[in-house]
Design an enzyme around this catalytic site. Structure first.
Site, short mmCIF file in Angstrom:
data_model
loop_
_atom_site.label_atom_id
_atom_site.label_comp_id
_atom_site.label_asym_id
_atom_site.label_seq_id
_atom_site.Cartn_x
_atom_site.Cartn_y
_atom_site.Cartn_z
N GLU A 266 11.12 9.15 8.92
CA GLU A 266 12.41 9.61 9.44
C GLU A 266 12.20 10.33 10.76
OE1 GLU A 266 16.31 12.39 8.29
OE2 GLU A 266 14.57 12.32 6.94
N ASN B 257 19.02 9.41 11.99
CA ASN B 257 20.28 9.99 11.55
C ASN B 257 21.39 9.73 12.58
OD1 ASN B 257 19.77 11.82 9.04
ND2 ASN B 257 18.03 12.19 10.41
N GLU C 34 21.00 6.54 8.95
CA GLU C 34 21.43 7.46 7.90
C GLU C 34 22.74 8.14 8.32
OE1 GLU C 34 18.35 10.20 7.07
OE2 GLU C 34 16.90 8.66 6.46
N ASP D 13 23.06 9.75 3.49
CA ASP D 13 22.25 10.96 3.53
C ASP D 13 23.00 12.10 2.84
OD1 ASP D 13 20.14 12.57 4.12
OD2 ASP D 13 20.63 12.82 6.24
N GLU E 134 14.96 14.15 -1.02
CA GLU E 134 14.47 14.95 0.09
C GLU E 134 14.05 16.33 -0.40
OE1 GLU E 134 16.83 13.77 4.05
OE2 GLU E 134 18.17 14.54 2.50
#
Length: 783
Positions: free
Chosen positions: A564, A619, A651, A681, A738
């Site tokens: 990520e 993201n 995401e 997310d 996460e």
């Protein structure tokens, strides 16, 4: 009786009548030509003078000659050619001289010209009489001769004077009639003065019949007069056409148009008549000065503002343009263009009002407010000063959305009226625009300024929230008011406005506080936000952002499945500003769009060179998702970097979708059509996770890190994790957890069937996509 006897007994009355016809016609034509000559200038005047003299002299001479042919003495007579021709020359020359003198502009010129005319007629008559040849002795009775010459002179003066000064309506008729009398009285009085005594018998004489000769002379005279008349008529027709054309031009103007000559107003259009409200007869030949103030003193080529007085006595402001000109006749003319200024002045007043007042509510506008604020700051340099109130309406948008903008405008007018009704002497209220208002309240109490300002703010707020009666319901809105005090809270008016706005935003954000006073801590928070905003711009321009990559590990194989990309902002001292601090600012200011594009492009460029073709997770901000150009941007970045779409995972949070579900779903489908993966997310922290999952087939669910922190001590968190993992298994959507930081968390997730994990336990974010450390590998295996 001697004159009458001479006329009746010694003349052929038929020929006398013919002479009278020639005299009347000639006199009328001569007087008209004389009038035309008097009104002309230059070459035109010479031309008309020649024609008038020729017509006048010919008519006088022909009248005299025909009348002489009508005379029947006891002896046959004839005429000597030279003296007869000389009499014609005397008639024409005398008429020319009399008209030349009579056309001068001094007062007695027509009288003197008329006298010369009388002398010329008398001279012509007696010169013609001297040319008479007969077998008789001719004797003139001097009293009758003198009487005839006096009659010609006096009546000639009368004819010329009437032609110059009589009323235009009767001028031609009177002057022509008096001229006929002058000619006729001279001739017959002069003929009565002649005594004929025959001598030596009557000789035999044969020649042309006097009657035929008289009619021939009359024909020639009428032909000459007809030519002069035709020229006069053609010129009058040409002038009439010009007048009609000028009248059409005058009528085509929206302004009042006036043409003034020597005797007053000659022409005017309908607009001027309507402006003064007078009849045409009243305006014609009246003085322009009787309608427009100081019109007579206005010079050529001037445009001045003046006043017009109507027939009813009303005074109208006007703008007058003046231009001097000359007509075809050489007469001096003045052309006036008169514009009604009432509408323009009203518009100027309206413009001046709108320049300083709001067009909807009629309250003072921002420009007036700033001027007032500067004056107040100058007058109140020291305490107690005054309070500045920044007012923003609450729930006003709801009124617009529910009832329409017209009702919203009515509500604003209602609120403005209510505030004007409660403000006190010295207070000032203005509309800034939209639903924002400001107020200035002078303070008198040095020790209780806040209480005094709060009381004024509360009074205005109560006026604002007074409901307005609609068609079927009452409607209204609230108000958030920020207060800043001068000079305590600011040393400049611009700072005072800013501080009042800060307090207003604080009141708007607070749920239980409608009136908020400025505090210095507000200013510090705003300055910090501005520093962050400017720093973001500089960092974006100078490439100061950095990308860190955190591994994502498969629980069953203990291998890295992807990374990520995480944005970091390093400061010059080596420290980092937390994304939780600068990302919201970037979203509020719109900088998140160029920053997001930079992150996506840089991540794809760096991930393309990884040793293994692993997945790249990036993201997306809610602001980016709400931008319709997002699919095109992603497609362009993939083309520019050559990064495979199958390796890219975008995401998004469910919060980003909930604002406009249909639009967000449409954009996500376009992204998925490019071949990229879509992950949800922070799952479990939004508004309606299940409806979101049903609306779009996500490729992955990322369980929020908040559940990992409460896993060991909170049984509810354990239950939620189990439910999410079961939901993912049922929907065939892999789940990534996460925030995994302990072995116990990892073991729990493995037992519950979690697919992937991400956290500090297995790998911290780093500048490069590093493999798992040996320690992390052992931890994963031990788990």
């Amino acid at each position: 009786m001697r004159v009458v006897s001479c006329l009746v007994e010694d003349h052929n009355l038929l020929l006398v009548g013919l002479a009278a016809v020639v005299c009347v016609i000639g006199s009328i034509i001569t007087m008209n030509l004389f009038k035309k000559m008097r009104s002309s200038r230059g070459l035109n005047r010479i031309t008309w003078q020649f024609m008038a003299a020729a017509a006048g002299g010919a008519s006088i001479w022909c009248t005299h000659f025909i009348a002489m042919l009508a005379w029947r003495p006891e002896v046959i007579s004839t005429y000597e050619p030279v003296l007869t021709a000389l009499s014609l020359i005397v008639a024409i020359g005398g008429c020319a001289l009399s008209m030349f003198v009579g056309a001068f502009r001094f007062q007695t010129a027509p009288v003197l010209g008329g006298a010369i005319f009388g002398v010329a007629v008398s001279t012509m008559h007696y010169t013609g009489m001297l040319g008479l040849r007969t077998h008789a002795v001719l004797h003139f009775d001097m009293p009758y001769v003198v009487a005839s010459m006096l009659l010609a002179a006096v009546l000639g003066m009368g004819a010329y004077t009437l032609a110059a000064y009589a009323s235009p309506r009767y001028r031609m008729a009177l002057s022509s009639a008096v001229m006929v009398l002058a000619i006729v009285s001279l001739h017959f009085t002069g003929m009565a003065a002649l005594v004929v005594s025959p001598i030596g018998g009557v000789p035999d004489y044969s020649g042309v019949n006097d009657g035929f000769l008289a009619f021939g002379v009359a024909g020639v005279a009428l032909l000459l007069l007809g030519s002069a008349l035709a020229s006069y008529v053609l010129h009058e027709q040409a002038q009439a056409r010009e007048r009609r054309r000028l009248k059409a031009l005058l009528e085509g103007s929206v302004d009042g148009m006036v043409v003034e000559g020597r005797n007053g107003i000659m022409m005017f259009n309908k607009a001027f008549a309507e402006l003064v409200g007078a009849a045409d007869g009243t305006l014609h030949l009246s003085s322009i000065g009787s309608w427009i103030e100081d019109a007579q003193s206005m010079s050529d080529q001037t445009v001045v503002q003046s006043q017009l007085k109507t027939e009813a006595g009303e005074v109208i402001p006007v703008e007058v343009a003046v231009r001097a000109d000359h007509g075809d006749s050489g007469e001096s003319l003045r052309l006036f263009s008169v514009r009604d200024l009432r509408r323009r002045l009203e518009q100027e007043r309206r413009i001046a009002f709108l320049a300083r007042n709001d067009s909807l509510t009629s309250l003072p506008n921002r420009a007036s407010f700033l001027e007032k604020l500067e004056r107040m700051a100058h007058l109140h340099k020291h305490a107690p000063g005054f309070a500045l109130l920044a007012i923003d309406l609450d729930r006003f948008k709801e009124v617009n959305d529910l009832y329409g903008h017209s009702v919203g405008d009515q509500l604003l007018v209602h609120i403005a009226g209510e505030m004007k009704a409660v403000i006190r002497e010295g207070e000032f209220v203005a509309r800034q625009g939209g639903d924002e208002f400001v107020a200035i309240v002078p303070l008198n109490n040095l020790s209780g300024q806040r209480e005094e300002a709060r009381a004024a703010a509360q009074r205005l707020r109560e006026a604002i929230i007074t409901p307005m009666q609609g068609e079927h319901t009452e409607m209204g809105c609230g108000a958030s008011i920020g207060v800043a005090l001068w000079p305590q809270d600011a040393s400049e008016t611009s700072i005072l406005i800013n501080n009042a706005d800060l307090a207003m935003y604080r009141a708007k954000a607070a749920l239980a506080e409608e009136i908020c006073f400025y505090e210095k801590t507000m200013d510090e928070a705003v300055r910090q936000r501005r520093r962050v905003t400017q720093g973001l711009r500089d960092a974006l321009e100078n490439q100061e952002f950095e990308l860190y990559y955190q591994p994502q590990v498969a629980v069953d194989t203990r291998e890295i499945t992807g990374y990520e990309a995480l944005l970091r902002w390093r400061q010059k001292d080596g420290s980092f500003i937390s994304p939780a601090e600068f990302i919201p600012v970037a979203e509020d200011t719109g900088l998140i769009l160029p920053i997001g594009e930079w992150v996506l492009r840089r991540a794809c460029e760096e991930a393309k060179h990884w040793d293994k073709p692993l997945r790249l997770a990036v993201n997306l901000s809610p602001v980016q998702l709400g931008h319709t150009d997002l699919p095109r941007l992603v497609h362009q970045v993939l083309i520019d970097t050559g990064f495979p779409p199958a390796r890219l995972e975008l995401e998004i949070t469910e919060t980003a979708m909930i604002t406009d579900m249909a639009r967000s779903t449409f954009i996500l489908r376009q992204l998925k059509a490019l071949g990229v993966s879509i992950a949800m997310d922070d799952f479990g922290t939004g508004y309606s996770s299940l409806s979101t999952l049903r609306a779009f087939p996500f490729d992955k669910i990322k369980l929020d890190r908040a559940f990992m922190g409460e896993l060991e001590d909170n049984t509810q968190s354990r239950a939620i994790i189990r439910a999410v993992l079961s939901l993912g298994e049922s929907l065939s959507i892999p789940v990534l957890a996460e925030g995994v930081e302990t072995v116990d968390q990892l073991n729990f997730l493995r037992e519950q069937g979690c697919d992937e994990v991400q956290g500090y336990l297995l790998g911290r974010p780093s500048r490069r996509a590093l493999p798992l450390s040996q320690e992390s590998v052992e931890i994963a295996k031990a788990g």
